[in-house]
Design a protein around this motif. Structure first.
Motif, PDB file in Angstrom:
ATOM      1  N   THR A 153       4.374  15.917  10.578  1.00 38.06           N
ATOM      2  CA  THR A 153       4.784  15.513   9.119  1.00 38.06           C
ATOM      3  C   THR A 153       4.921  13.948   9.197  1.00 38.06           C
ATOM      4  OG1 THR A 153       5.981  17.538   8.638  1.00 38.06           O
ATOM      5  CG2 THR A 153       6.766  15.532   7.554  1.00 38.06           C
ATOM      6  N   CYS A 154       4.467  13.408   8.188  1.00 38.02           N
ATOM      7  CA  CYS A 154       4.294  11.808   8.074  1.00 38.02           C
ATOM      8  C   CYS A 154       5.225  11.596   6.811  1.00 38.02           C
ATOM      9  CB  CYS A 154       3.076  11.354   8.177  1.00 38.02           C
ATOM     10  SG  CYS A 154       3.005   9.464   8.045  1.00 38.02           S
ATOM     11  N   GLN A 155       5.989  10.496   6.808  1.00 41.19           N
ATOM     12  CA  GLN A 155       6.752  10.231   5.773  1.00 41.19           C
ATOM     13  C   GLN A 155       6.246   8.632   5.106  1.00 41.19           C
ATOM     14  OE1 GLN A 155      11.141   9.653   6.403  1.00 41.19           O
ATOM     15  NE2 GLN A 155      11.155  11.560   7.552  1.00 41.19           N
ATOM     16  N   GLY A 156       5.645   9.062   3.866  1.00 36.99           N
ATOM     17  CA  GLY A 156       5.014   7.583   3.361  1.00 36.99           C
ATOM     18  C   GLY A 156       3.427   7.488   3.506  1.00 36.99           C
ATOM     19  N   SER A 157       2.847   8.333   4.528  1.00 37.83           N
ATOM     20  CA  SER A 157       1.597   8.293   4.742  1.00 37.83           C
ATOM     21  C   SER A 157       0.811   9.632   4.940  1.00 37.83           C
ATOM     22  CB  SER A 157       1.062   7.118   5.895  1.00 37.83           C
ATOM     23  OG  SER A 157      -0.205   6.738   5.868  1.00 37.83           O
ATOM     24  N   ALA A 158      -0.478   9.510   5.416  1.00 41.78           N
ATOM     25  CA  ALA A 158      -1.207  10.887   5.758  1.00 41.78           C
ATOM     26  C   ALA A 158      -0.804  11.117   7.133  1.00 41.78           C
ATOM     27  CB  ALA A 158      -2.670  10.419   5.618  1.00 41.78           C
ATOM     28  N   SER A 187       2.566   4.803   0.954  1.00 41.82           N
ATOM     29  CA  SER A 187       2.171   3.244   0.953  1.00 41.82           C
ATOM     30  C   SER A 187       0.685   2.780   1.321  1.00 41.82           C
ATOM     31  CB  SER A 187       3.187   2.386   1.953  1.00 41.82           C
ATOM     32  OG  SER A 187       4.600   2.812   1.492  1.00 41.82           O
ATOM     33  N   ALA A 188       0.217   2.005   0.856  1.00 47.80           N
ATOM     34  CA  ALA A 188      -1.314   1.412   1.041  1.00 47.80           C
ATOM     35  C   ALA A 188      -1.310   1.012   2.565  1.00 47.80           C
ATOM     36  CB  ALA A 188      -1.661   0.617   0.044  1.00 47.80           C
ATOM     37  N   GLY A 190      -3.162  -1.845   3.693  1.00 47.71           N
ATOM     38  CA  GLY A 190      -3.946  -2.961   3.493  1.00 47.71           C
ATOM     39  C   GLY A 190      -4.446  -2.796   1.976  1.00 47.71           C
ATOM     40  N   ASP A 191      -6.034  -2.770   2.049  1.00 47.54           N
ATOM     41  CA  ASP A 191      -6.570  -2.411   0.678  1.00 47.54           C
ATOM     42  C   ASP A 191      -6.956  -1.003   0.451  1.00 47.54           C
ATOM     43  OD1 ASP A 191      -8.553  -2.410   2.535  1.00 47.54           O
ATOM     44  OD2 ASP A 191     -10.061  -3.777   1.577  1.00 47.54           O
ATOM     45  N   ILE A 192      -6.564  -0.372   1.523  1.00 53.00           N
ATOM     46  CA  ILE A 192      -6.899   1.342   1.451  1.00 53.00           C
ATOM     47  C   ILE A 192      -5.460   2.122   0.786  1.00 53.00           C
ATOM     48  CG2 ILE A 192      -7.610   3.305   2.753  1.00 53.00           C
ATOM     49  CD1 ILE A 192      -8.780   1.367   4.982  1.00 53.00           C
ATOM     50  N   ASN A 193      -5.980   2.531  -0.292  1.00 54.92           N
ATOM     51  CA  ASN A 193      -4.908   3.478  -0.999  1.00 54.92           C
ATOM     52  C   ASN A 193      -4.707   4.968  -0.210  1.00 54.92           C
ATOM     53  OD1 ASN A 193      -3.066   4.316  -2.800  1.00 54.92           O
ATOM     54  ND2 ASN A 193      -4.551   5.177  -4.354  1.00 54.92           N
ATOM     55  N   VAL A 194      -4.164   5.029   0.860  1.00 55.31           N
ATOM     56  CA  VAL A 194      -3.992   6.356   1.286  1.00 55.31           C
ATOM     57  C   VAL A 194      -3.032   7.207   0.590  1.00 55.31           C
ATOM     58  CG1 VAL A 194      -2.973   7.297   3.575  1.00 55.31           C
ATOM     59  CG2 VAL A 194      -4.011   5.064   3.447  1.00 55.31           C
ATOM     60  N   ASP A 195      -3.654   8.340   0.028  1.00 59.56           N
ATOM     61  CA  ASP A 195      -2.664   9.085  -1.092  1.00 59.56           C
ATOM     62  C   ASP A 195      -2.893  10.683  -0.616  1.00 59.56           C
ATOM     63  OD1 ASP A 195      -5.387   9.341  -1.490  1.00 59.56           O
ATOM     64  OD2 ASP A 195      -5.147   8.629  -3.852  1.00 59.56           O
ATOM     65  N   GLY A 196      -3.110  11.007   0.456  1.00 59.67           N
ATOM     66  CA  GLY A 196      -3.262  12.449   0.793  1.00 59.67           C
ATOM     67  C   GLY A 196      -2.434  12.841   2.026  1.00 59.67           C
TER      68      GLY A 196
END
Length: 724
Positions: A153-158, A187-188, A190-196
């Motif tokens: 389990t990860c808080q705030g990212s994948a 949280s992104a 850098g310029d990568i929008n990690v959202d899953g």
């Protein structure tokens, strides 16, 4: 009946009121896999790359659809490596409450984060409440991650973040239960929008013999920026937003996949190359419960096998109400275009949706959707399989063409059953239940026929050449803004009970040259096949309304049964056609214990009733303003309605007097407006118009005839064909 026609009818009412007050033979080596993958990529992009920048999304997709349908095959979609679940020489990775550890080379532990940097196989075990797996390897690296009772389990990212690699394979071991989850706001990087919960920038394949639970409390379940594949294993994906969000293709060859999503279940979208964002399924057991579209793709959706249980936005029972259902089945409502009071539009909530085409050649579908069950911007092609659908809008909709050549299509509930500018049924078994039109060939540009005339579309065509078709529609049964052709098959229609619709309805021409059909319904808009037909057709209007569940039987002069059908709803007329009906012979129509003799002096017996003022022509108020029959909301369902005099005479002072001229439009040439409350206009005595069968001039419009050869019976309206 099309919307414009209904609007014209109601506006005419207002004017009248105003006037009176799976084989996968590919090489097993890495080199062959790469070659096969490259070949597939070339096939996907052929003819599209050069034109994408010059064409709209729809145009680009349309250009690639035909070749995609012809070449789509499992061996083009999957490699041998996609199916491979065995592993050896794995680097051991273990998570614990105090962080992760690595035994071997190619990965490092950075506190709670495991970072994989080299090609190879990595076996992951253990549980961590706030950790992460990151893959950041060379562009040509192929990496297998084996989950063996692992929970991350990860808080705030994948929980699994594939930042760079060629291909990543996620394999679950037999009997294992694994978890990849994200919590909190993302949280992104850098310029990568990690959202899953799973986020991959490379090709990603899931396989194995175990179970993997994927969840995201705030965003998506699985996000892949390249091709995403499932070939085996059991998956439960739960997400606040999309279950699967892919920039390119989603390919499923096997496994059990259960998705519960706040928005789309499976979403494939590529704005630059829309044809690459396709969905291909050749196996597996897929369950989707989505807040919006269950399956949504820019490109083609192709299914050759598999089992689907789909619910979108709570199902058909949760669909917004259609407007104007009190007249002729209702006005057209489209969720994509329906605007809220603030000007916004509702989210699409379709079962299967493609901006290109949907092709089904196998598989089993159970779809319950609040929006269209199957929707395509280009075409829907059903050539096999079994589709059962309940929809709050259309059962099957294509902006261009619906083709059904084989398989079973059972639309158990819908607003309009099957809709497309061109509908062709050449085989299979089709059953439709619709609160408006059963089949509606409409779309594109229409030609306005003027006041009281139907809009037409010369490109619209409904053709039945084979198959077994059953339609139960409250609006028009078989409806085409253009041409209606029956050349074969067996078609049975239980049509409308209201006078604003007909069991058959064509804007330009209806022709039969083969096949069997019985289409029963009300008389107000009754239509027979036209004189260009080469096969005999009978339109018979019965003495009074016949109760639903009463069989219609046609026999020849020797008593042989040619055709029989039991409509589900009340009816007062029926169109009957069969190859055995020939000019010069006499036939018997039997209903409710009565036998009616029909002498065929030409191919067509009984003229259309229709919407017009001519003798039996299509057109007029035949079933519009009529006798009161105040206890009879369906116009034709009164048990005591054989008094034709009452039917064709409006109550004194309640309807405008006709002087032989058409009612005039307002001086500005615009259609009259409805009352501010949007309700049907009222009679002076408070009753609604349209209570009786006949309207002005009875069943056939002004001067219309009931039964007879081409409508040429004597002008006495009460002339009936007597029971024999």
């Amino acid at each position: 009946m099309k919307n414009n026609v209904k609007a014209l009818i109601i506006c005419a009412m207002c004017a009248a009121l105003a006037s009176c007050g799976t084989s996968m033979d590919t090489a097993a080596t890495e080199a062959t896999e790469t070659a096969a993958s490259g070949s597939s990529t070339e096939a996907e992009t052929t003819g599209a790359a050069d034109s994408t920048e010059k064409q709209s999304v729809t145009a680009a997709v349309t250009a690639s659809v035909d070749s995609a349908v012809e070449t789509a095959d499992a061996s083009d979609m999957f490699t041998d490596r996609d199916y491979r679940t065995e592993f050896s020489d794995a680097v051991e990775v273990k998570f614990a409450s105090d962080g992760g550890s690595v035994s071997g080379s190619g990965a490092v532990a950075e506190g709670n984060v495991i970072r994989i940097t080299e090609a190879g196989t990595y076996r992951i075990t253990g549980t961590i409440a706030d950790g992460q797996i990151i893959v950041d390897a060379a562009d040509d690296a192929k990496i297998q991650i084996v989950l063996d009772n692992a929970s991350v389990t990860c808080q705030g990212s994948a929980a699994l973040y594939v930042k760079n690699a060629d291909k990543v394979f996620v394999t679950t071991t037999a009997g294992s239960t694994n978890t990849l989850a994200s919590t909190g706001e993302f949280s992104a990087d850098g310029d990568i929008n990690v959202d899953g919960a799973v986020f991959a920038k490379s090709d990603l394949t899931f396989n194995g013999e175990g179970t993997l639970n994927i969840s995201s409390g705030t965003k998506h379940g699985v996000v892949c920026k390249d091709d995403l594949k499932f070939t085996s294993g059991t998956y439960s994906i739960t997400s606040a937003s999309k279950g699967i969000d892919c920039k390119e293709s989603v390919r499923i060859a096997g496994g059990t996949i259960d998705i519960t999503s706040g928005t789309d279940g499976i979403h494939a979208e590529n704005t630059d190359k829309p044809e690459k964002a396709f969905v291909y399924v050749c196996g597996g057991d897929i369950t989707i419960n989505s807040g919006n579209d269950a399956i949504d793709a820019n490109g083609e959706v192709t299914v050759t096998d598999g089992t689907f249980n789909i619910t979108s936005d709570g199902g058909g029972a949760n669909a917004p109400a259609h407007q104007g259902d009190n007249f002729g089945g209702g006005f057209r409502w489209d969720r994509d275009a329906s605007a809220a009071s603030d000007g916004s539009t509702s989210e699409s909530a379709k079962g299967i949706k493609s901006d290109a085409s949907v092709t089904i050649t196998g598989g089993t579908f159970n779809i319950d959707s609040s929006d269209d069950s199957i929707h395509a911007a280009v075409s829907v092609n059903v050539g096999g399989g079994s589709v059962t659908a309940s929809s709050g809008d259309d059962g099957i909709h294509a902006d261009s063409t619906v083709l059904i050549s084989d398989g079973t299509v059972n639309i158990t509930g819908s607003y309009e059953g099957i809709e497309g500018e061109i509908i062709e049924i050449s085989g299979g078994k089709v059953s439709v239940r619709a609160s408006d039109d059963g089949m509606n060939a409409a779309g594109g540009e229409t030609t306005n026929g003027g006041w009281g005339m139907m809009d037409t579309d010369s490109n619209a065509k409904l053709t039945i050449s084979d198959g077994e078709i059953y339609v139960n529609a409250d609006g028009d049964g078989l409806d085409s803004n253009g041409y209606l052709y029956v050349t074969g098959g067996r078609t049975f229609v239980s049509g409308p009970t209201n006078s604003g619709n007909g069991a058959l309805d064509s804007g330009i021409e209806a022709t039969i040259t083969g096949g069997y059909i019985v289409a029963a319904g009300s008389t107000g808009m009754a239509e027979n096949f036209g004189s260009d037909s080469t096969q005999g057709s009978i339109l018979y209007i019965f003495d009074s309304t016949v109760s639903g569940g009463t069989e219609i039987t046609l026999t020849d002069s020797s008593g042989n049964v040619i055709l029989s059908y039991t409509p589900e709803k009340n009816y007062q007329c029926a169109v009957i056609s069969a190859p055995e009906i020939q000019s010069g012979n006499t036939y018997t129509v039997s209903v409710n214990g009565n036998d009616y003799s029909v002498e065929m002096t030409s191919n067509i017996y009984g003229a259309s009733s229709g919407f017009g003022f001519g003798g039996g022509g299509r057109g007029g108020f035949g079933g519009g303003f009529g006798g009161r029959n105040s206890g009879n909301p369906d116009n034709n369902s009164s048990a005591d309605n054989s008094d034709n005099t009452n039917d064709r005479q409006a109550p004194s002072g309640s309807s405008p007097e006709m002087n032989g001229e058409m009612p005039q439009m307002p001086g500005n040439g615009e259609m009259p407006q409805m009352p501010g409350n949007g309700e049907m206009p009222q009679r002076p005595d408070g009753e609604n118009f349209g209570g009786g069968r006949g309207g002005f001039g009875g069943r056939g419009g002004f001067g219309g005839d009931r039964n007879g050869q081409d409508g040429q019976q004597p002008n006495n309206f009460n002339t009936n064909t007597s029971p024999t």
